[in-house]
Motif scaffolding. Structure first.
Motif: not given
Lengths: 317, 391
Positions: A158-184
């Motif tokens: 299960x855990x390696x599966x979650x690691x793979x999921x994290x790699x795949x699902x991480x970009x949007x939250x990084x990008x949108x956090x960046x965007x959100x803070x930059x648009x303040x």
């Protein structure tokens, strides 16, 4: 007649290089390190999996239905209730809880890792420049490609599966956090600084509250991507609904595969509606994180009024 | 009066190699040349000024003149490339981060052009923002915020959100936020620039009214010369990063340093800039007890139509040449008996604008100080000469 091609003269043993790098250097030298970093994931996953499977079906259904109703309105509440009953009736309750535990764990770690990365990217153009191609690769590279090294480094389960999921699902939250803070608005950050706020105070008092809607949109995307990994993760030993689909595929058991698939879709719709509603209702008017969280559980009708009000008066800020 | 802010040879270069541009500046190259040669942009060039305690110092310039950069250097939002900025003997350019934070929290606050209110905080929370940053307790913050909102007349809107207020109200909140920590220095970056003309005028009056009791040291940025003339104790005209002229309203309008300043002052309502005392002449007066024929003779000698009559220290009346001649014919001897008590009088600090109706009487206008003493006389013609720019 053979046309000349560069490979007649030169062959690059790219696969050998990668093999040498991963098998010959990365795995022998860093396996203990990677084993160690999976420890927190194991703890969270085990805990969640235990709790979710221990809670009686009816109690859990009642809780999630209430949350859906309060956050997203009556329609979503009814849908949630019906879906969860359906999942239970087709005999996939325990698998669904396991998948939910995996998804929640993965999303939690995506937030823990992704939000600070997004903030860092918003604060430093250099960091953003370095980070962007890495995120592009993470989003475009087929997940099957990194399943192999992940299995080598973390083993199967299960855990390696979650690691793979994290790699795949991480970009949007990084990008949108960046965007959100930059648009303040820049003058708001400047105002905070002019009153003697440290950069941490400016982040907590001004930038983060104003960026939270965008960040919540990123969270929603991350959640959906994490769910979409459910089946792929079954390839390397992940359990849950993904495993049901995967087993059905292996045995050409169309019924079971479909049941698992329907379970994933229903879970996805529920989580999407709830997280979207939570993101949208986060009107700008809250002062603290506690108040923000509290507002998520206020009756949905009030949030609609708030949203209308905001749409009506976007000017004059 | 002591100097609160001292800026000496302050320059700001935007770019990666300010040293190179500074060296060229010292050689006397101009902004455009430096930009084309090095790619560096000169924001502010060798600016010197001092602001006294309790003074309103207005920096007036068009967009791109460097005025916003200048005001941001005073609280360290922008670091100067060279020169020193002293606030009560602390050099902003070289002090430690802690000193800078403490300065911003306690001594210098800022009011912004587009208000820069935090949309997610209520009016009271906005006002108390600086206090929260300082770590003041919630109850005390709220109390202080209400007190300051009272001052700007918005106490009843404390729990509104900024977007629910009009532009003028929002800037009052911005002003209240600036005043909340009771700073000694207020930096105002075109605070009324985004407001409607009528509201702007109200806000100017209100600021002057507040300043009468608060006595803050204010650096006020504007692109509107009229606003500068109304508010400023002293005014600096800025162009291309340099101070073109620094002086009082009367000095700027009365003797513009060059054509650039003159072009600005051309549209100015001079009658609201100049004061009566600037065109007053030495008063020619005669004692109330003097002889009328002496008075008539003096008027003939001085080629005057009228003389003011003093009784001890005070102005007692006016004696016109015609009434003097008539009095001589009728045999009245003493000035006191023929002097008229209806005469135009104003304070030496009155604006020319206020003298119009009096000038129409055709009599010289008496300038009386607070004790009723005659300090000067304004010939009616001089009012119009001054307005026409002749004098």
């Amino acid at each position: 007649m053979d046309w000349l091609s560069p490979s007649d003269f030169l062959a690059i043993p790219f696969n050998d290089w990668v093999n040498a790098f991963v098998k010959g250097w990365l795995v022998p030298n860093f396996r203990p390190f990677f084993r160690a970093i999976q420890w927190p994931v194991v703890q969270v996953l085990d805990g969640l999996d235990y709790v979710l499977n221990a809670v009686p079906m009816l109690l859990f259904t009642a809780i999630l239905t209430t949350v859906a109703w309060r956050a997203a309105g009556r329609g979503v509440g009814i849908f949630t209730l019906a879906s969860l009953f359906f999942i239970d009736l087709i005999g996939l309750w325990s698998e669904t809880m396991t998948t939910l535990a995996m998804v929640v764990t993965a999303v939690l770690f995506c937030v823990i890792i992704g939000v600070p990365l997004g903030v860092a990217a918003a604060r430093s153009d250099l960091f953003e420049k370095i980070q962007r191609p890495i995120l592009d690769v993470m989003q475009t590279i087929p997940s099957f490609v990194y399943l192999v090294p992940i299995v080598m480094l973390f083993g199967v389960g299960m855990v390696p599966g979650i690691i793979a999921t994290i790699i795949f699902a991480l970009p949007p939250i990084v990008r949108l956090t960046n965007l959100g803070i930059r648009s303040v608005r820049a003058d708001l950050t400047e105002a905070a600084t002019s009153f003697g706020a440290t950069s941490w105070q400016a982040l907590v008092e001004v930038q983060f509250p104003l960026a939270i809607r965008t960040i919540m949109a990123g969270l929603n995307q991350t959640l959906m991507l994490a769910l979409s990994m459910a089946v792929i993760v079954a390839l390397i030993g992940g359990g849950g609904l993904g495993l049901t689909v995967f087993t059905g595929l292996g045995r050409l058991d169309v019924g079971n595969a479909t049941a698992g698939g329907v379970g994933i879709v229903l879970l996805a719709i529920i989580l999407d509606r709830i997280s979207q509603a939570v993101g949208e209702r986060k009107a700008v008017h809250t002062t603290s994180l506690a108040a923000t969280l509290k507002s998520f559980f206020a009756p949905a009708t009030r949030s609609e009024a708030g949203a209308n009000h905001e749409r009506a008066a976007p000017k004059g800020l | 009066m002591t100097s609160k802010i001292i800026c000496s040879s302050v320059s700001k270069i935007f770019g990666t190699e300010p040293e190179q541009a500074l060296a060229l500046l010292r050689q006397g190259l101009d902004k455009d040349k430096i930009h084309s040669e090095t790619g560096q942009v000169v924001g502010v060039e060798n600016v010197n000024f001092e602001v006294s305690d309790g003074e309103i110092f207005v920096v007036m310039g068009l967009s791109g003149s460097g005025k916003s950069t200048l005001v941001r250097m005073i609280n360290g939002l922008i670091k100067p490339s060279s020169g020193r900025i002293l606030i009560d003997d602390i050099d902003i350019a070289s002090c430690s981060e802690e000193e800078l934070l403490s300065l911003r929290r306690n001594k210098v606050s800022m009011v912004f052009q587009h208000f820069a209110l935090f949309p997610h905080k209520t009016v009271a929370e906005n006002v108390a923002f600086g206090l929260k940053i300082k770590g003041v307790q919630a109850a005390e913050r709220r109390e202080r915020a209400h007190a300051v909102l009272e001052q700007v007349g918005l106490a009843n809107r404390a729990d509104s959100y900024p977007e629910e207020l009009s532009g003028g109200m929002q800037q009052r909140v911005g002003l209240a936020r600036g005043l909340a920590a009771d700073p000694e220095i207020l930096l105002m970056d075109e605070p009324f620039g985004a407001l409607d003309p009528l509201i702007r005028r109200d806000m100017q009056a209100e600021l002057l009214e507040l300043q009468r009791s608060l006595k803050k040291t204010i650096v006020f940025i504007t692109h509107d010369l009229n606003e500068a003339l109304i508010l400023g104790n002293r005014i600096a005209i800025m162009r291309n990063g340099r101070f073109v002229q620094v002086g009082s309203a009367e000095e700027i309008v009365g003797s513009p340093a060059n054509d650039y300043v003159a072009a600005f002052t051309a549209d100015i309502d001079r009658s609201r800039v100049f004061r009566a005392k600037s065109i007053a002449v030495e008063p020619q007066a005669i004692e109330a007890g003097a002889q009328v024929d002496d008075a008539a003779r003096r008027m003939e000698d001085l080629e005057l139509d009228a003389l003011y009559v003093t009784d001890g220290d005070k102005v007692a009346g006016i004696l016109t040449y015609r009434s003097a001649i008539e009095a001589c014919r009728c045999g009245t001897k003493i000035v006191r008996e023929v002097a008229s008590h209806r005469f135009p009088a104003a304070s030496p600090d009155a604006y020319l604008n206020d003298l119009y109706p009096m000038a129409r009487m055709g009599l010289p206008i008496a300038l009386r100080d607070a004790h009723g003493r005659l300090t000067g006389v304004v010939p009616p013609q001089a009012v119009f000469d001054k307005l026409a720019g002749a004098a």
